[in-house]
Design a protein around this motif. Structure first.
Motif, PDB file in Angstrom:
ATOM      1  N   ILE A 228       7.133  -8.910  10.733  1.00  0.00           N
ATOM      2  CA  ILE A 228       7.456  -9.463   9.405  1.00  0.00           C
ATOM      3  C   ILE A 228       8.567  -8.663   8.705  1.00  0.00           C
ATOM      4  N   ASN A 229       8.776  -7.413   9.158  1.00  0.00           N
ATOM      5  CA  ASN A 229       9.845  -6.576   8.585  1.00  0.00           C
ATOM      6  C   ASN A 229      11.206  -7.042   9.097  1.00  0.00           C
ATOM      7  N   THR A 230      11.579  -8.281   8.748  1.00  0.00           N
ATOM      8  CA  THR A 230      12.866  -8.878   9.126  1.00  0.00           C
ATOM      9  C   THR A 230      13.341  -9.702   7.921  1.00  0.00           C
TER      10      THR A 230
ATOM     11  N   ALA B 168       0.812  -1.232   0.000  1.00  0.00           N
ATOM     12  CA  ALA B 168       0.000   0.000   0.000  1.00  0.00           C
ATOM     13  C   ALA B 168       0.842   1.279   0.000  1.00  0.00           C
ATOM     14  N   TYR B 169       2.123   1.202   0.341  1.00  0.00           N
ATOM     15  CA  TYR B 169       2.976   2.402   0.312  1.00  0.00           C
ATOM     16  C   TYR B 169       3.499   2.733  -1.090  1.00  0.00           C
ATOM     17  N   GLN B 170       3.152   1.902  -2.082  1.00  0.00           N
ATOM     18  CA  GLN B 170       3.589   2.216  -3.451  1.00  0.00           C
ATOM     19  C   GLN B 170       2.721   3.343  -4.020  1.00  0.00           C
TER      20      GLN B 170
ATOM     21  N   VAL C 216       7.731  10.002   4.776  1.00  0.00           N
ATOM     22  CA  VAL C 216       8.126   9.512   3.454  1.00  0.00           C
ATOM     23  C   VAL C 216       9.140   8.386   3.644  1.00  0.00           C
ATOM     24  N   CYS C 217       8.810   7.185   3.135  1.00  0.00           N
ATOM     25  CA  CYS C 217       9.774   6.085   3.190  1.00  0.00           C
ATOM     26  C   CYS C 217      10.501   6.054   1.846  1.00  0.00           C
ATOM     27  N   HIS C 218      11.773   6.437   1.883  1.00  0.00           N
ATOM     28  CA  HIS C 218      12.524   6.536   0.621  1.00  0.00           C
ATOM     29  C   HIS C 218      12.710   5.176  -0.042  1.00  0.00           C
ATOM     30  N   ASN C 219      12.685   4.124   0.738  1.00  0.00           N
ATOM     31  CA  ASN C 219      12.812   2.785   0.150  1.00  0.00           C
ATOM     32  C   ASN C 219      11.548   2.387  -0.592  1.00  0.00           C
ATOM     33  N   MET C 220      10.405   2.685  -0.005  1.00  0.00           N
ATOM     34  CA  MET C 220       9.140   2.377  -0.682  1.00  0.00           C
ATOM     35  C   MET C 220       8.968   3.245  -1.934  1.00  0.00           C
ATOM     36  N   LYS C 221       9.550   4.431  -1.893  1.00  0.00           N
ATOM     37  CA  LYS C 221       9.424   5.358  -3.019  1.00  0.00           C
ATOM     38  C   LYS C 221      10.412   5.032  -4.156  1.00  0.00           C
TER      39      LYS C 221
ATOM     40  N   GLY D 252      13.224  -0.042  15.350  1.00  0.00           N
ATOM     41  CA  GLY D 252      12.038   0.702  14.925  1.00  0.00           C
ATOM     42  C   GLY D 252      12.175   1.223  13.505  1.00  0.00           C
ATOM     43  N   CYS D 253      11.064   1.707  12.974  1.00  0.00           N
ATOM     44  CA  CYS D 253      11.035   2.223  11.598  1.00  0.00           C
ATOM     45  C   CYS D 253      11.574   3.658  11.573  1.00  0.00           C
ATOM     46  N   PRO D 254      12.658   3.890  10.834  1.00  0.00           N
ATOM     47  CA  PRO D 254      13.240   5.241  10.807  1.00  0.00           C
ATOM     48  C   PRO D 254      12.285   6.293  10.239  1.00  0.00           C
ATOM     49  N   THR D 255      11.354   5.877   9.380  1.00  0.00           N
ATOM     50  CA  THR D 255      10.391   6.849   8.830  1.00  0.00           C
ATOM     51  C   THR D 255       9.376   7.260   9.902  1.00  0.00           C
ATOM     52  N   HIS D 256       8.695   6.286  10.472  1.00  0.00           N
ATOM     53  CA  HIS D 256       7.644   6.616  11.451  1.00  0.00           C
ATOM     54  C   HIS D 256       8.210   7.238  12.736  1.00  0.00           C
ATOM     55  N   MET D 257       9.451   6.862  13.079  1.00  0.00           N
ATOM     56  CA  MET D 257      10.015   7.389  14.326  1.00  0.00           C
ATOM     57  C   MET D 257      10.400   8.870  14.248  1.00  0.00           C
TER      58      MET D 257
ATOM     59  N   GLY E 182      15.045  -1.668   0.171  1.00  0.00           N
ATOM     60  CA  GLY E 182      15.141  -2.559   1.344  1.00  0.00           C
ATOM     61  C   GLY E 182      14.516  -1.851   2.527  1.00  0.00           C
ATOM     62  N   CYS E 183      14.090  -2.588   3.536  1.00  0.00           N
ATOM     63  CA  CYS E 183      13.555  -1.935   4.735  1.00  0.00           C
ATOM     64  C   CYS E 183      14.679  -1.825   5.756  1.00  0.00           C
ATOM     65  N   PRO E 184      15.097  -0.604   6.144  1.00  0.00           N
ATOM     66  CA  PRO E 184      16.200  -0.469   7.106  1.00  0.00           C
ATOM     67  C   PRO E 184      15.923  -1.191   8.422  1.00  0.00           C
ATOM     68  N   MET E 185      14.645  -1.273   8.824  1.00  0.00           N
ATOM     69  CA  MET E 185      14.345  -1.968  10.094  1.00  0.00           C
ATOM     70  C   MET E 185      14.694  -3.451  10.008  1.00  0.00           C
ATOM     71  N   ALA E 186      14.538  -4.039   8.808  1.00  0.00           N
ATOM     72  CA  ALA E 186      14.824  -5.471   8.654  1.00  0.00           C
ATOM     73  C   ALA E 186      16.300  -5.790   8.878  1.00  0.00           C
TER      74      ALA E 186
ATOM     75  N   GLY F  55       7.601  -3.236  -3.614  1.00  0.00           N
ATOM     76  CA  GLY F  55       7.611  -3.028  -2.172  1.00  0.00           C
ATOM     77  C   GLY F  55       9.059  -3.052  -1.744  1.00  0.00           C
ATOM     78  N   VAL F  56       9.359  -3.693  -0.627  1.00  0.00           N
ATOM     79  CA  VAL F  56      10.768  -3.796  -0.203  1.00  0.00           C
ATOM     80  C   VAL F  56      11.198  -5.266  -0.128  1.00  0.00           C
ATOM     81  N   ARG F  57      12.528  -5.461   0.026  1.00  0.00           N
ATOM     82  CA  ARG F  57      13.119  -6.790  -0.158  1.00  0.00           C
ATOM     83  C   ARG F  57      12.454  -7.895   0.669  1.00  0.00           C
TER      84      ARG F  57
ATOM     85  N   PRO G 149       0.947   2.101  13.961  1.00  0.00           N
ATOM     86  CA  PRO G 149       1.565   1.784  15.266  1.00  0.00           C
ATOM     87  C   PRO G 149       3.097   1.689  15.242  1.00  0.00           C
ATOM     88  N   GLU G 150       3.722   1.893  14.083  1.00  0.00           N
ATOM     89  CA  GLU G 150       5.194   2.008  14.074  1.00  0.00           C
ATOM     90  C   GLU G 150       5.621   3.385  14.610  1.00  0.00           C
ATOM     91  N   CYS G 151       4.640   4.297  14.787  1.00  0.00           N
ATOM     92  CA  CYS G 151       4.964   5.628  15.335  1.00  0.00           C
ATOM     93  C   CYS G 151       5.343   5.515  16.810  1.00  0.00           C
TER      94      CYS G 151
HETATM   95 FE1  SF4 Z   1      10.661  -0.204   6.562  1.00  0.00          FE
HETATM   96 FE2  SF4 Z   1       9.469   1.853   7.736  1.00  0.00          FE
HETATM   97 FE3  SF4 Z   1       9.849   1.893   5.111  1.00  0.00          FE
HETATM   98 FE4  SF4 Z   1       8.048   0.214   6.188  1.00  0.00          FE
HETATM   99  S1  SF4 Z   1       7.973   2.435   6.206  1.00  0.00           S
HETATM  100  S2  SF4 Z   1       9.592  -0.257   4.626  1.00  0.00           S
HETATM  101  S3  SF4 Z   1       9.058  -0.278   8.143  1.00  0.00           S
HETATM  102  S4  SF4 Z   1      11.453   1.871   6.689  1.00  0.00           S
END
Ligand code: SF4
Ligand code: 13P
Length: 305
Positions: free
Chosen positions: A113-115, A25-27, A259-264, A171-176, A85-89, A60-62, A199-201
């Motif tokens: 699941i973000n691992t 959904a972030y695409q 903004v999640c630069h990886n999703m973008k 934690g998620c660097p975007t939401h944090m 890639g998702c930095p949290m993973a 999406g991400v890896r 809830p990642e906030c």
């Molecule tokens: Fe990872 Fe956060 Fe981007 Fe989701 S929004 S892919 S948890 S960095």
């Protein structure tokens, strides 16, 4: 070529080649419109387990493309943009899990699941934001070690008062990056709007929200509500999709940090190049990783139904 022409070519090509396009959904919305299925992480995993086509392109991400490979190893899973890639993973590895297992031998290890899929081989069960509360309540053990997202874990813990939690500090660097001061500013600018957050906030943000939930839960809440204005505290694409789906309502992004630069990273042009076999990365995992990760993901699907 304009966007619509490119989309038409993609739709014709995926049919001709028998390929399936999955999108988180972030695409962006132009990708959403050509996808066979769009959803949150839980819905994508459920869909990945039963996808009819032989080749899946994941926008999406890896870790999402890895989940497709784990659940359907006989299929080709292609990550549309290999840089996404998702930095949290990457925040926790197997060595750390081994150390945590020694320290907390009586705890059930629950991984977001973000691992990575190799990390998933070392945990008991995976969860997503939309399934975590249900799954943890379904676990017999009352001792839970939750990795790696501390914010999601603390939000889940509030709803599972009978369980005793230990958290990893990830934690998620975007939401944090979203803070309480962003909520105060947005509420001041839009006093009649409902605040919907992921809830990642941080707790200081979710505590002030009218609703917290996964990406598709946020969208469902906004669509079903009789309210007309919403402040959205998650990745900016959700605002874009909601503006298309509910043109009579107004949506405001909680902060410019959403903004999640990886999703973008993935573009419509990447999807086209992937269908032509010119780009994307086919995911390959060892049999041991597939076997090990499958257990914790299938357990998630089973307990999360
Ligand atoms: Fe990872 Fe956060 Fe981007 Fe989701 S929004 S892919 S948890 S960095
Ligand atoms: P959900 O779509 O499951 O809410 O996940 C959000 C996310 O950050 C995915 O990386």
């Amino acid at each position: 070529m304009n966007t619509r022409e490119l989309q038409d070519k993609i739709i014709a090509l995926k049919k001709e080649k028998g390929m399936c396009i999955l999108a988180h959904a972030y695409q962006s919305h132009d990708i959403w419109e050509v996808a066979d299925f769009v959803g949150d992480s839980f819905a994508l995993s459920q869909y990945a387990a039963s996808v009819p086509q032989d080749t899946v392109i994941m926008c999406g991400v890896r870790f999402m493309a890895e989940t497709v490979k784990v659940l359907s190893p006989q299929k080709r899973s292609i990550l549309a943009n290999p840089l996404a890639g998702c930095p949290m993973a990457e925040q926790i590895d197997q060595k750390m899990i081994t150390w945590l297992k020694d320290k907390y031998p009586k705890h059930t290890i629950v991984a977001y699941i973000n691992t990575t899929s190799s990390l998933k081989t070392a945990v008991d069960v995976c969860v997503t934001s939309s399934s975590a509360v249900r799954i943890i309540n379904n676990i017999q053990n009352d001792k839970i070690l939750f990795v790696p997202d501390k914010n999601l874990g603390e939000w889940v813990a509030q709803q599972c008062p009978d369980k005793e939690f230990v958290f990893f500090r990830g934690g998620c660097p975007t939401h944090m990056r979203i803070r309480k001061r962003d909520v105060e500013a947005a509420r001041k600018d839009h006093p009649n709007a409902k605040l919907l957050v992921h809830p990642e906030c941080l707790g200081e943000v979710t505590d002030l929200a009218d609703f917290a939930g996964s990406t598709t839960e946020i969208m469902a809440y906004a669509k079903d509500s009789s309210e007309k204005e919403f402040i959205i505290g998650t990745e900016s694409s959700i605002v874009q999709h909601l503006q298309f789906e509910c043109p009579d309502k107004q949506f405001y992004l909680l902060s410019r940090e959403c903004v999640c630069h990886n999703m973008k990273m993935t573009t419509l042009a990447d999807v086209y190049q992937c269908l032509l076999g010119r780009s994307g990365e086919e995911i390959n995992l060892t049999d041991d990783v597939i076997k090990g990760a499958k257990k914790s993901i299938e357990r998630m699907i089973e307990l999360g139904r």
